[in-house]
Design a protein around this motif. Structure first.
Motif, PDB file in Angstrom:
ATOM      1  N   SER A 286      41.523  39.673  31.391  1.00  0.00           N
ATOM      2  CA  SER A 286      41.187  40.143  32.734  1.00  0.00           C
ATOM      3  C   SER A 286      42.441  40.605  33.458  1.00  0.00           C
ATOM      4  CB  SER A 286      40.537  39.020  33.537  1.00  0.00           C
ATOM      5  OG  SER A 286      39.321  38.644  32.959  1.00  0.00           O
ATOM      6  N   SER A 287      42.226  41.337  34.533  1.00  0.00           N
ATOM      7  CA  SER A 287      43.368  41.826  35.306  1.00  0.00           C
ATOM      8  C   SER A 287      44.070  40.656  35.985  1.00  0.00           C
ATOM      9  CB  SER A 287      42.897  42.823  36.360  1.00  0.00           C
ATOM     10  OG  SER A 287      42.116  42.170  37.332  1.00  0.00           O
ATOM     11  N   GLU A 288      45.302  40.897  36.382  1.00  0.00           N
ATOM     12  CA  GLU A 288      46.103  39.852  37.014  1.00  0.00           C
ATOM     13  C   GLU A 288      45.465  39.398  38.328  1.00  0.00           C
ATOM     14  OE1 GLU A 288      50.693  39.243  38.383  1.00  0.00           O
ATOM     15  OE2 GLU A 288      50.256  40.525  36.664  1.00  0.00           O
ATOM     16  N   ASP A 289      44.793  40.303  38.993  1.00  0.00           N
ATOM     17  CA  ASP A 289      44.110  39.994  40.244  1.00  0.00           C
ATOM     18  C   ASP A 289      43.000  38.958  40.016  1.00  0.00           C
ATOM     19  OD1 ASP A 289      43.772  40.343  42.983  1.00  0.00           O
ATOM     20  OD2 ASP A 289      42.209  41.839  42.675  1.00  0.00           O
TER      21      ASP A 289
END
Length: 86
Positions: free
Chosen positions: A14-17
């Motif tokens: 998943s994205s870092e966000d």
């Protein structure tokens, strides 16, 4: 009122966000559960990661977060205890 949040899907890739949102909820591993206060900010984070978590309202109160001493203070206290010992 509180909200019970459980991580039901892996967040690898998943994205870092998304990863920071999961960490912000206090979830670390697959299957982790947390009981948090039901606030608009928590609901917003849960909505953002709703594809990875399950949530349900519970009637019990959320436990108060435990306060920890800063790492620097803990190291200082250990050094003082060691010096007093020997």
């Amino acid at each position: 009122m509180a909200i019970k949040i459980k991580l039901v899907k892996s967040f690898s890739g998943s994205s870092e966000d998304i990863v920071s949102s999961i960490r912000g909820l206090g979830l670390k591993k697959f299957g982790d559960e947390r009981i948090l206060k039901d606030t608009p900010s928590i609901r917003g984070i849960v909505f953002k990661v709703k594809h990875l978590v399950s949530s349900e309202k519970v009637s019990q109160e959320a436990p108060a977060p435990k306060r920890r001493k800063p790492r620097k203070i803990v190291a200082r206290d250990r050094a003082r205890a060691k010096a007093a010992k020997g």
